[in-house]
Design a protein around this motif. Structure first.
Motif, short mmCIF file in Angstrom:
data_model
loop_
_atom_site.label_atom_id
_atom_site.label_comp_id
_atom_site.label_asym_id
_atom_site.label_seq_id
_atom_site.Cartn_x
_atom_site.Cartn_y
_atom_site.Cartn_z
N LYS A 88 0.77 -1.23 0.04
CA LYS A 88 0.01 0.02 0.09
C LYS A 88 0.95 1.38 -0.05
N GLY A 89 0.39 2.29 -0.72
CA GLY A 89 1.17 3.43 -1.04
C GLY A 89 1.00 4.69 -0.24
N CYS A 90 0.05 4.58 0.38
CA CYS A 90 -0.35 5.77 1.43
C CYS A 90 -0.85 5.15 2.55
N SER A 91 -0.41 6.07 3.93
CA SER A 91 -0.87 5.57 5.04
C SER A 91 -0.74 6.88 5.85
N ASP A 92 -1.68 6.82 7.11
CA ASP A 92 -1.76 7.82 7.90
C ASP A 92 -0.65 7.90 8.89
N GLU A 93 0.31 6.79 9.16
CA GLU A 93 1.15 6.54 10.09
C GLU A 93 2.56 7.20 9.41
N LEU A 94 3.51 7.66 10.29
CA LEU A 94 4.58 7.97 10.21
C LEU A 94 5.58 6.75 9.72
N ILE A 95 5.87 6.47 8.39
CA ILE A 95 6.54 5.35 8.01
C ILE A 95 8.02 5.77 7.33
N PRO A 96 9.07 5.68 8.21
CA PRO A 96 10.27 6.00 7.70
C PRO A 96 10.64 5.32 6.22
N ASN A 97 11.26 6.10 5.55
CA ASN A 97 11.72 5.58 4.06
C ASN A 97 12.43 4.29 4.15
N ASN A 98 13.28 4.10 5.37
CA ASN A 98 14.18 2.80 5.40
C ASN A 98 13.04 1.53 5.47
N ALA A 99 12.04 1.96 6.21
CA ALA A 99 11.21 0.57 6.17
C ALA A 99 10.70 -0.05 4.78
N TYR A 100 10.63 1.02 4.09
CA TYR A 100 10.38 0.33 2.69
C TYR A 100 11.43 -0.28 2.03
N VAL A 101 12.51 -0.04 2.20
CA VAL A 101 13.71 -0.43 1.72
C VAL A 101 13.89 -2.03 2.26
N GLU A 102 13.78 -1.99 3.76
CA GLU A 102 13.70 -3.31 4.32
C GLU A 102 12.47 -4.29 4.08
N LEU A 103 11.55 -3.57 3.70
CA LEU A 103 10.44 -4.55 3.35
C LEU A 103 10.96 -5.03 2.04
N VAL A 104 11.30 -4.37 1.24
CA VAL A 104 11.63 -4.97 -0.22
C VAL A 104 12.72 -6.06 0.12
N GLU A 105 13.62 -5.81 0.76
CA GLU A 105 14.72 -6.91 1.00
C GLU A 105 14.13 -8.19 1.62
N GLN A 106 13.09 -8.04 2.49
CA GLN A 106 12.57 -9.17 2.98
C GLN A 106 11.52 -10.08 2.18
N LEU A 107 10.90 -9.14 1.22
CA LEU A 107 9.87 -9.69 0.31
C LEU A 107 10.55 -10.13 -1.08
N LYS A 108 11.56 -9.53 -1.42
CA LYS A 108 12.10 -10.19 -2.82
C LYS A 108 12.51 -11.63 -3.08
N PRO A 109 13.07 -12.20 -1.84
CA PRO A 109 13.20 -13.60 -2.10
C PRO A 109 11.98 -14.67 -1.93
N ILE A 110 10.80 -14.10 -1.62
CA ILE A 110 10.00 -15.08 -1.39
C ILE A 110 8.47 -14.68 -1.99
N VAL A 111 8.20 -13.60 -2.54
CA VAL A 111 7.39 -13.19 -3.11
C VAL A 111 7.41 -13.56 -4.89
N LYS A 112 6.26 -13.61 -5.39
CA LYS A 112 6.16 -14.16 -6.85
C LYS A 112 6.47 -12.48 -7.67
N SER A 113 5.71 -11.60 -7.09
CA SER A 113 5.88 -10.24 -7.77
C SER A 113 5.63 -9.10 -6.53
N LEU A 114 6.17 -7.95 -6.92
CA LEU A 114 6.07 -6.96 -5.97
C LEU A 114 5.64 -5.58 -6.62
N MET A 115 4.56 -5.06 -6.20
CA MET A 115 4.02 -3.67 -7.04
C MET A 115 3.92 -2.64 -5.40
N PHE A 116 3.95 -1.52 -5.83
CA PHE A 116 3.83 -0.46 -4.97
C PHE A 116 2.65 0.53 -5.54
N GLY A 117 1.92 1.05 -4.45
CA GLY A 117 1.04 1.55 -4.66
C GLY A 117 -0.59 1.42 -4.39
#
Length: 166
Positions: free
Chosen positions: A126-155
């Motif tokens: 999900k691209g929008c959030s009411d929470e304060l999400i640091p940009n680094n969290a998205y970087v770490e999330l991709v790092e965790q998801l890339k090896p396991i998911v079939k595809s990844l999209m943002f937005g």
């Protein structure tokens, strides 16, 4: 009349809201400037007295960040004293500003989250959030998801940005 179909639901796309990983609880800052003599000098005796009078209950179940808003030299033992005074009441204490606290909290959440339910799935972060999400969290999330998911999209489902496909 033709039946209306939810193509997003039928696509097998899994929506993942990173804001679900944000730890709940109050955030409080402690400015060491408030413990300094005239806001500029750390005098050990005065500092210890102020720490002694600090009420740890104020920080009960809070995420706390310790910082100094003045450009002064603070000896490391000062952070030890504050931390030892309140650590039994808090959920977490960090040195730094509010953003530093959020980066660390999200890091811990992402590192301990069980992403196995997303294995071999098409995932939309999900691209929008009411929470304060640091940009680094998205970087770490991709790092965790890339090896396991079939595809990844943002937005959003109607307008997403493809990131990768395995």
């Amino acid at each position: 009349m033709e039946e209306i179909k939810n193509k997003v639901a039928e696509s097998g796309l899994v929506n993942f809201d990173i804001s679900d990983l944000v730890p709940k609880g109050k955030r409080l800052g402690i400015d060491i400037k408030d413990f300094l003599w005239e806001g500029q000098i750390l005098r050990e005796k005065d500092f210890r007295e102020k720490i002694k009078n600090l009420d740890p209950e104020l920080y009960k179940d809070a995420y706390v960040y310790i910082y100094c808003s003045e450009d002064v030299i603070i000896p490391l033992w000062a952070y030890f004293l504050i931390t030892s005074k309140i650590t039994d009441e808090t959920k977490k204490i960090v040195f730094g500003n509010r953003e530093d606290l959020e980066v660390l909290l999200m890091h811990n959440s992402i590192q301990t989250y069980d992403f196995s339910e997303l294995r071999d799935k098409r995932v939309l972060v999900k691209g929008c959030s009411d929470e304060l999400i640091p940009n680094n969290a998205y970087v770490e999330l991709v790092e965790q998801l890339k090896p396991i998911v079939k595809s990844l999209m943002f937005g959003e489902a109607c307008s997403n940005v493809p990131i990768f496909k395995n």
